[in-house]
Design an enzyme around this catalytic site. Structure first.
Site, mmCIF file in Angstrom:
data_model
loop_
_atom_site.group_PDB
_atom_site.id
_atom_site.type_symbol
_atom_site.label_atom_id
_atom_site.label_comp_id
_atom_site.label_asym_id
_atom_site.label_seq_id
_atom_site.Cartn_x
_atom_site.Cartn_y
_atom_site.Cartn_z
ATOM 1 C CB SER A 50 52.323 33.441 92.380
ATOM 2 O OG SER A 50 52.656 34.092 90.876
ATOM 3 C CG ASP A 82 52.052 29.366 95.951
ATOM 4 O OD1 ASP A 82 51.876 29.103 97.017
ATOM 5 O OD2 ASP A 82 52.979 29.418 95.051
ATOM 6 C CG HIS A 180 60.101 28.694 96.640
ATOM 7 N ND1 HIS A 180 59.971 29.582 97.615
ATOM 8 C CD2 HIS A 180 58.839 28.159 96.519
ATOM 9 C CE1 HIS A 180 58.829 29.501 98.391
ATOM 10 N NE2 HIS A 180 58.263 28.313 97.602
ATOM 11 C CG HIS A 210 55.689 26.098 99.910
ATOM 12 N ND1 HIS A 210 55.000 27.202 99.336
ATOM 13 C CD2 HIS A 210 54.762 25.514 100.698
ATOM 14 C CE1 HIS A 210 54.028 27.404 99.499
ATOM 15 N NE2 HIS A 210 53.525 26.488 100.741
ATOM 16 C CB THR A 256 61.163 24.810 89.585
ATOM 17 O OG1 THR A 256 60.850 26.034 90.315
ATOM 18 C CG2 THR A 256 62.080 24.664 88.693
HETATM 19 O O1 TD3 Z 1 54.993 27.977 96.118
HETATM 20 N N1 TD3 Z 1 55.529 27.400 94.896
HETATM 21 C C1 TD3 Z 1 55.251 27.782 93.779
HETATM 22 C C2 TD3 Z 1 56.092 29.047 93.312
HETATM 23 C C3 TD3 Z 1 57.806 29.257 93.515
HETATM 24 C C4 TD3 Z 1 58.285 29.949 92.416
HETATM 25 O O2 TD3 Z 1 58.749 29.087 91.370
HETATM 26 C C5 TD3 Z 1 56.478 26.360 95.513
HETATM 27 O O3 TD3 Z 1 56.474 25.978 96.440
HETATM 28 C C6 TD3 Z 1 56.673 25.427 94.199
HETATM 29 O O4 TD3 Z 1 58.398 25.430 94.167
HETATM 30 P P1 TD3 Z 1 59.292 24.750 93.002
HETATM 31 O O5 TD3 Z 1 60.274 23.850 93.637
HETATM 32 O O6 TD3 Z 1 58.377 24.541 92.200
HETATM 33 O O7 TD3 Z 1 59.979 25.951 92.844
HETATM 34 ZN ZN ZN Z 2 56.182 28.097 97.767
#
Ligand code: TD3
Ligand code: ZN
Length: 307
Positions: A50, A82, A180, A210, A256
């Site tokens: 990210s 991301d 998220h 996501h 997560t």
């Molecule tokens: O894009 N991401 C990762 C970053 C989210 C912050 O935790 C996701 O879509 C992953 O989502 P999740 O369900 O793991 O929070």
């Molecule tokens: Zn995401």
């Protein structure tokens, strides 16, 4: 193997009807765990970072680390940005050696999202880098959305068709009711499975889910047993993720579940070993816990034995 463009992994998944796991990293142990888990399952894998992780670890550090680990194994690995929101960050990642970027302009009006995405596609494709974009809104951890707000956030199939043909993106993140973070649903999990099919029938490119973490009860219980405070935990059940894949999802994002597994393992080791002074005694088990999460996700996505 050298890093591959993400579209190479996703187009194969789309043709064969499975999804590739996309796991977020921000340090060495997490990256090692993602690669180890994927190698154990013989699965192609996407390592993603990210904008926050870029800032935390440094973009050149991430690229060097992922390249070094990927080159020593024989499964397909892609390195992806991301939720890229800042144009500067997208350019930095392309220049640094990422093989894919996400432009997330989903907060902008449709026309602006299209214009911004088009611009990124032109630049990224010239460098052989894949592009994921987002249409619709995926709720954040702290968003407290009502039912009507939720419905307004879902991806519109007609807009998706236009968005894909005008931008030329390689993969599209769609909003199907997930959020998220560790608190995804107030009551029962509710996902728009038919919407995935409808969008897929119109665009037929790899679709991205996501907010797909399961937030497993046993992981939450373990973290809480050793002192964590996590209220209102809820996630996407494994069966729902499998069904989403059957309906046309080819990339599934997980962050997560790895965070929770890591924290629970670290808390357990620290609690049980008050005399420990070697960080490896804490980070080693944390890494092993992430490997388990990665392997389990891969088994749900159907990407095992596809490398
Ligand atoms: O894009 N991401 C990762 C970053 C989210 C912050 O935790 C996701 O879509 C992953 O989502 P999740 O369900 O793991 O929070
Ligand atoms: Zn995401």
């Amino acid at each position: 193997m050298p890093l591959l463009p993400m579209s190479v992994l996703l187009n194969k998944a789309n043709a064969e009807g499975y999804a590739v796991g996309a796991f977020n990293t921000n340090n060495m142990e997490i990256t090692q765990a993602i690669i180890e888990g994927a190698v154990a399952e013989r699965a192609p894998v996407i390592i993603q970072c990210s904008e926050g992780a870029m800032k935390y670890a440094g973009v050149d550090t991430v690229v060097a680390m992922v390249k070094a680990l990927a080159e020593n194994v024989d499964i397909p690995v892609a390195l992806h940005l991301d939720h890229g929101k800042e144009f500067d960050n997208i350019i930095k990642c392309i220049r640094a050696g990422f093989t894919s970027v996400m432009i997330d302009a989903s907060h902008l009006p449709l026309e602006e999202n299209i214009a911004m995405t088009k611009k990124v596609v032109e630049i990224a494709h010239a460098a052989g880098v894949s592009v994921e974009a987002e249409l619709g809104r995926i709720a954040g951890v702290e968003d407290n959305v009502s039912t009507s707000e939720r419905d307004a956030m879902l991806t519109d199939p007609g807009e998706a068709e236009r968005f894909v043909s005008e931008t030329g993106v390689d993969a599209l993140a769609i909003a199907i009711g997930t959020a998220h973070g560790p608190r995804k649903f107030k009551g029962e999990p509710k996902l728009e499975m038919d919407l995935i099919r409808e969008i897929k029938s119109r665009v037929n490119i790899p679709l991205v889910m996501h907010g797909a973490s399961a937030v497993p009860k046993e992981v939450i219980d373990k973290a809480v047993r050793y002192g964590a405070e996590i209220e209102g935990a809820s996630g996407v059940p494994d069966e729902a993720v499998s069904q989403a894949v059957a309906n046309g999802i080819n990339k599934v994002n997980i962050d997560t579940d790895m965070r929770l597994a890591m924290i629970a393992a670290m808390r357990e080791v620290l609690h049980n070993n008050p005399k420990a002074t070697d960080p490896r005694k804490v980070l080693g088990p944390a890494k092993d816990a992430i490997v388990e999460i990665v392997r389990h996700k891969i088994s749900i996505l159907g990407s095992g034995a596809k490398a």
